[in-house]
Design a protein around this motif. Structure first.
Motif, PDB file in Angstrom:
ATOM      1  N   THR A   1       0.711  -1.001  -0.187  1.00  0.00           N
ATOM      2  CA  THR A   1      -0.418  -0.179  -0.200  1.00  0.00           C
ATOM      3  C   THR A   1       0.342   1.246   0.152  1.00  0.00           C
ATOM      4  O   THR A   1       1.451   1.212   0.897  1.00  0.00           O
ATOM      5  CB  THR A   1      -0.427   0.023   1.622  1.00  0.00           C
ATOM      6  N   ALA A   2       0.903   1.757  -0.831  1.00  0.00           N
ATOM      7  CA  ALA A   2       1.588   3.606  -1.350  1.00  0.00           C
ATOM      8  C   ALA A   2       0.339   4.221  -0.471  1.00  0.00           C
ATOM      9  O   ALA A   2       0.235   4.199  -1.321  1.00  0.00           O
ATOM     10  CB  ALA A   2       2.383   3.228  -2.570  1.00  0.00           C
ATOM     11  N   GLU A   3       1.773   5.192  -0.101  1.00  0.00           N
ATOM     12  CA  GLU A   3       0.610   6.340   0.894  1.00  0.00           C
ATOM     13  C   GLU A   3       0.841   7.382  -0.404  1.00  0.00           C
ATOM     14  O   GLU A   3       1.727   7.388  -1.698  1.00  0.00           O
ATOM     15  CB  GLU A   3       1.035   6.673   2.354  1.00  0.00           C
ATOM     16  N   ALA A   4      -0.417   7.854   0.064  1.00  0.00           N
ATOM     17  CA  ALA A   4      -0.224   9.869  -0.637  1.00  0.00           C
ATOM     18  C   ALA A   4       1.318  10.522  -0.790  1.00  0.00           C
ATOM     19  O   ALA A   4       1.082  10.449   0.270  1.00  0.00           O
ATOM     20  CB  ALA A   4      -1.472  10.300  -0.826  1.00  0.00           C
ATOM     21  N   HIS A   5       1.654  10.603  -2.011  1.00  0.00           N
ATOM     22  CA  HIS A   5       2.271  11.947  -1.491  1.00  0.00           C
ATOM     23  C   HIS A   5       2.660  12.755  -2.688  1.00  0.00           C
ATOM     24  O   HIS A   5       2.166  12.220  -3.426  1.00  0.00           O
ATOM     25  CB  HIS A   5       3.898  10.876  -0.684  1.00  0.00           C
ATOM     26  N   ASP A   6       4.107  13.857  -2.304  1.00  0.00           N
ATOM     27  CA  ASP A   6       4.018  15.075  -3.558  1.00  0.00           C
ATOM     28  C   ASP A   6       5.663  13.861  -3.663  1.00  0.00           C
ATOM     29  O   ASP A   6       6.284  13.392  -3.217  1.00  0.00           O
ATOM     30  CB  ASP A   6       4.762  16.452  -3.079  1.00  0.00           C
ATOM     31  N   GLU A   7       6.057  13.934  -5.219  1.00  0.00           N
ATOM     32  CA  GLU A   7       7.294  13.831  -6.162  1.00  0.00           C
ATOM     33  C   GLU A   7       7.692  15.045  -6.730  1.00  0.00           C
ATOM     34  O   GLU A   7       6.853  15.754  -7.410  1.00  0.00           O
ATOM     35  CB  GLU A   7       6.986  12.622  -6.089  1.00  0.00           C
ATOM     36  N   LEU A   8       8.753  15.048  -7.333  1.00  0.00           N
ATOM     37  CA  LEU A   8       9.163  15.712  -8.421  1.00  0.00           C
ATOM     38  C   LEU A   8       9.888  14.263  -9.247  1.00  0.00           C
ATOM     39  O   LEU A   8       9.834  13.492  -9.532  1.00  0.00           O
ATOM     40  CB  LEU A   8      10.828  16.092  -7.840  1.00  0.00           C
ATOM     41  N   SER A   9       8.743  14.891 -10.304  1.00  0.00           N
ATOM     42  CA  SER A   9       9.059  13.791 -11.594  1.00  0.00           C
ATOM     43  C   SER A   9      10.359  14.599 -12.705  1.00  0.00           C
ATOM     44  O   SER A   9       9.665  16.278 -13.099  1.00  0.00           O
ATOM     45  CB  SER A   9       7.926  13.653 -12.301  1.00  0.00           C
ATOM     46  N   ILE A  10      10.218  13.982 -13.262  1.00  0.00           N
ATOM     47  CA  ILE A  10      11.475  14.353 -14.965  1.00  0.00           C
ATOM     48  C   ILE A  10      11.845  13.385 -15.924  1.00  0.00           C
ATOM     49  O   ILE A  10      11.663  12.414 -15.878  1.00  0.00           O
ATOM     50  CB  ILE A  10      12.941  14.977 -14.929  1.00  0.00           C
ATOM     51  N   PHE A  11      11.448  13.754 -16.880  1.00  0.00           N
ATOM     52  CA  PHE A  11      10.868  13.124 -18.398  1.00  0.00           C
ATOM     53  C   PHE A  11      11.955  13.372 -18.904  1.00  0.00           C
ATOM     54  O   PHE A  11      12.533  14.364 -19.262  1.00  0.00           O
ATOM     55  CB  PHE A  11       9.958  13.370 -18.984  1.00  0.00           C
ATOM     56  N   MET A  12      12.848  11.828 -19.980  1.00  0.00           N
ATOM     57  CA  MET A  12      14.214  12.518 -20.404  1.00  0.00           C
ATOM     58  C   MET A  12      14.287  11.420 -21.986  1.00  0.00           C
ATOM     59  O   MET A  12      13.905  10.136 -21.088  1.00  0.00           O
ATOM     60  CB  MET A  12      15.268  12.035 -19.081  1.00  0.00           C
ATOM     61  N   PRO A  13      14.755  12.092 -22.387  1.00  0.00           N
ATOM     62  CA  PRO A  13      13.929  11.361 -24.019  1.00  0.00           C
ATOM     63  C   PRO A  13      15.134  10.261 -24.348  1.00  0.00           C
ATOM     64  O   PRO A  13      16.317  10.545 -24.161  1.00  0.00           O
ATOM     65  CB  PRO A  13      13.839  12.627 -25.123  1.00  0.00           C
ATOM     66  N   GLY A  14      14.368   9.272 -24.916  1.00  0.00           N
ATOM     67  CA  GLY A  14      15.427   8.185 -25.864  1.00  0.00           C
ATOM     68  C   GLY A  14      15.577   7.169 -25.024  1.00  0.00           C
ATOM     69  O   GLY A  14      15.166   7.160 -23.451  1.00  0.00           O
ATOM     70  N   ARG A  15      16.592   6.186 -24.730  1.00  0.00           N
ATOM     71  CA  ARG A  15      17.059   4.633 -24.414  1.00  0.00           C
ATOM     72  C   ARG A  15      17.157   5.621 -23.189  1.00  0.00           C
ATOM     73  O   ARG A  15      18.235   7.034 -22.457  1.00  0.00           O
ATOM     74  CB  ARG A  15      17.516   4.483 -25.062  1.00  0.00           C
ATOM     75  N   ASN A  16      17.125   4.583 -21.931  1.00  0.00           N
ATOM     76  CA  ASN A  16      17.738   4.873 -20.507  1.00  0.00           C
ATOM     77  C   ASN A  16      18.978   4.348 -20.492  1.00  0.00           C
ATOM     78  O   ASN A  16      19.741   3.431 -21.111  1.00  0.00           O
ATOM     79  CB  ASN A  16      17.186   3.973 -19.740  1.00  0.00           C
ATOM     80  N   THR A  17      20.286   4.726 -20.162  1.00  0.00           N
ATOM     81  CA  THR A  17      21.468   4.804 -19.982  1.00  0.00           C
ATOM     82  C   THR A  17      22.428   5.469 -18.530  1.00  0.00           C
ATOM     83  O   THR A  17      20.958   6.063 -17.860  1.00  0.00           O
ATOM     84  CB  THR A  17      22.911   5.890 -21.087  1.00  0.00           C
ATOM     85  N   MET A  18      23.633   4.885 -18.321  1.00  0.00           N
ATOM     86  CA  MET A  18      23.752   5.462 -16.589  1.00  0.00           C
ATOM     87  C   MET A  18      24.010   7.098 -16.549  1.00  0.00           C
ATOM     88  O   MET A  18      23.677   7.774 -15.594  1.00  0.00           O
ATOM     89  CB  MET A  18      25.680   5.044 -16.368  1.00  0.00           C
ATOM     90  N   ALA A  19      24.728   7.834 -18.152  1.00  0.00           N
ATOM     91  CA  ALA A  19      24.580   9.037 -17.518  1.00  0.00           C
ATOM     92  C   ALA A  19      23.217   9.833 -17.519  1.00  0.00           C
ATOM     93  O   ALA A  19      23.455  11.286 -16.841  1.00  0.00           O
ATOM     94  CB  ALA A  19      25.103   9.581 -19.060  1.00  0.00           C
ATOM     95  N   LYS A  20      22.422   9.757 -18.563  1.00  0.00           N
ATOM     96  CA  LYS A  20      21.025  10.195 -18.416  1.00  0.00           C
ATOM     97  C   LYS A  20      20.835   9.790 -16.605  1.00  0.00           C
ATOM     98  O   LYS A  20      19.469  10.335 -16.359  1.00  0.00           O
ATOM     99  CB  LYS A  20      19.925   9.562 -18.902  1.00  0.00           C
ATOM    100  N   TYR A  21      20.465   8.214 -16.428  1.00  0.00           N
ATOM    101  CA  TYR A  21      20.286   8.399 -14.729  1.00  0.00           C
ATOM    102  C   TYR A  21      20.903   9.741 -13.547  1.00  0.00           C
ATOM    103  O   TYR A  21      20.031   9.781 -12.610  1.00  0.00           O
ATOM    104  CB  TYR A  21      20.073   6.622 -14.749  1.00  0.00           C
TER     105      TYR A  21
END
Length: 285
Positions: free
Chosen positions: A213-233
């Motif tokens: 059960t995940a409680e309601a919360h605030d979060e920061l989100s960021i969208f990074m285009p393209g495939r996932n890489t270590m540098a992007k992570y």
């Protein structure tokens, strides 16, 4: 006999290229003067020079060109395989260009959002490498993506409706998971998906699935285009950290970072929590 300059003009190959092909054993001069080192070519070597040029113009490596010339019955098959590889590289370049364009056009920045409470079904992902190089990272991505797809299929087959797409998060939710990650034993990741049912109404699920059960919360989100890489992570982590003042009353909980892989990029999110001892305050959402 033809001098190197004459042969160069006849074959439209520079003297430097002819010297290189000589050194590589692709096109050995008919004669080499032991005293001066001057190279001379026979007229009938023009055909081999033509074949070398044809193959090199395709982008074939010297190694493949040599093999095609030494094994002419395999030349067409080698060209077919080379064509497939060129097509793969072009697709990869096109994807990379699109991702680079998107990053510079979008200028990804973290955004604060509110996440309501939800029921989540999770599963540990065994067998992922640490991602110490690009090959390991890509292999880990494949394993995690397959595990996420399998989780969704398993949950649906159990008669449970999934809400949205699955995501992955580091396996740092229990002391035992922390220890195994620090020891390098793993599993290092957990895949999750939100479901419509509440814990009390869920039907029996297969072994290995975890209901949370995940409680309601605030979060920061960021969208990074393209495939996932270590540098992007790592870039995502830096931008999430920079979005919250280090001396404020709130912090970004990177241990609970979650990533949702989409066709056009990766959405990374991390809860924003109040520091222990900080006074409770209302804030805008």
């Amino acid at each position: 006999m033809l001098s190197i300059s004459e042969f160069s003009q006849m074959c439209h190959l520079s003297p430097q290229a002819l010297r290189f092909y000589h050194a590589e054993g692709l096109l050995v001069p008919a004669e080499v003067d032991d005293r001066t080192g001057h190279r001379s070519y026979a007229f009938d070597q023009v055909e081999r020079a033509m074949l070398i040029t044809l193959l090199r113009d395709t982008g074939m490596s010297v190694k493949l060109v040599r093999r095609a010339l030494d094994e002419p019955d395999q030349a067409v098959a080698l060209l077919d395989r080379h064509s497939d590889e060129v097509s793969r590289q072009r697709r990869a370049q096109a994807d990379a260009i699109a991702a680079a364009r998107a990053v510079f056009e979008v200028q990804p920045e973290p955004r604060l959002r509110h996440v309501p409470a939800m029921t989540v079904v999770a599963r540990l992902v065994p067998g992922t490498p640490l991602g110490r190089d690009a090959h390991e990272w890509d292999r880990a991505e494949e394993i995690i993506a397959a595990a996420a797809a399998e989780l969704v299929t398993t949950v649906r087959q159990a008669g449970v409706a999934c809400l949205g797409e699955p995501w992955r998060t580091p396996a740092l939710e229990t002391p035992e998971q922390d220890r195994r990650v620090l020891d390098g034993a793993g599993p290092f990741w957990i895949v999750k998906v939100a479901v419509a049912d509440t814990p009390g109404t869920l039907p029996p699920l297969p072994a290995g699935l975890i209901v949370q059960t995940a409680e309601a919360h605030d979060e920061l989100s960021i969208f990074m285009p393209g495939r996932n890489t270590m540098a992007k992570y790592c870039t995502v982590i830096l931008r999430l950290l920079d979005a919250v003042p280090p001396d404020g009353d709130r912090f970004v909980d990177l241990a609970r970072l979650r990533q949702e892989v989409r066709p056009d990029g990766v959405l990374s999110s991390a809860p924003v929590e109040r520091r222990p001892g900080a006074p409770a305050q209302d804030h805008e959402r």
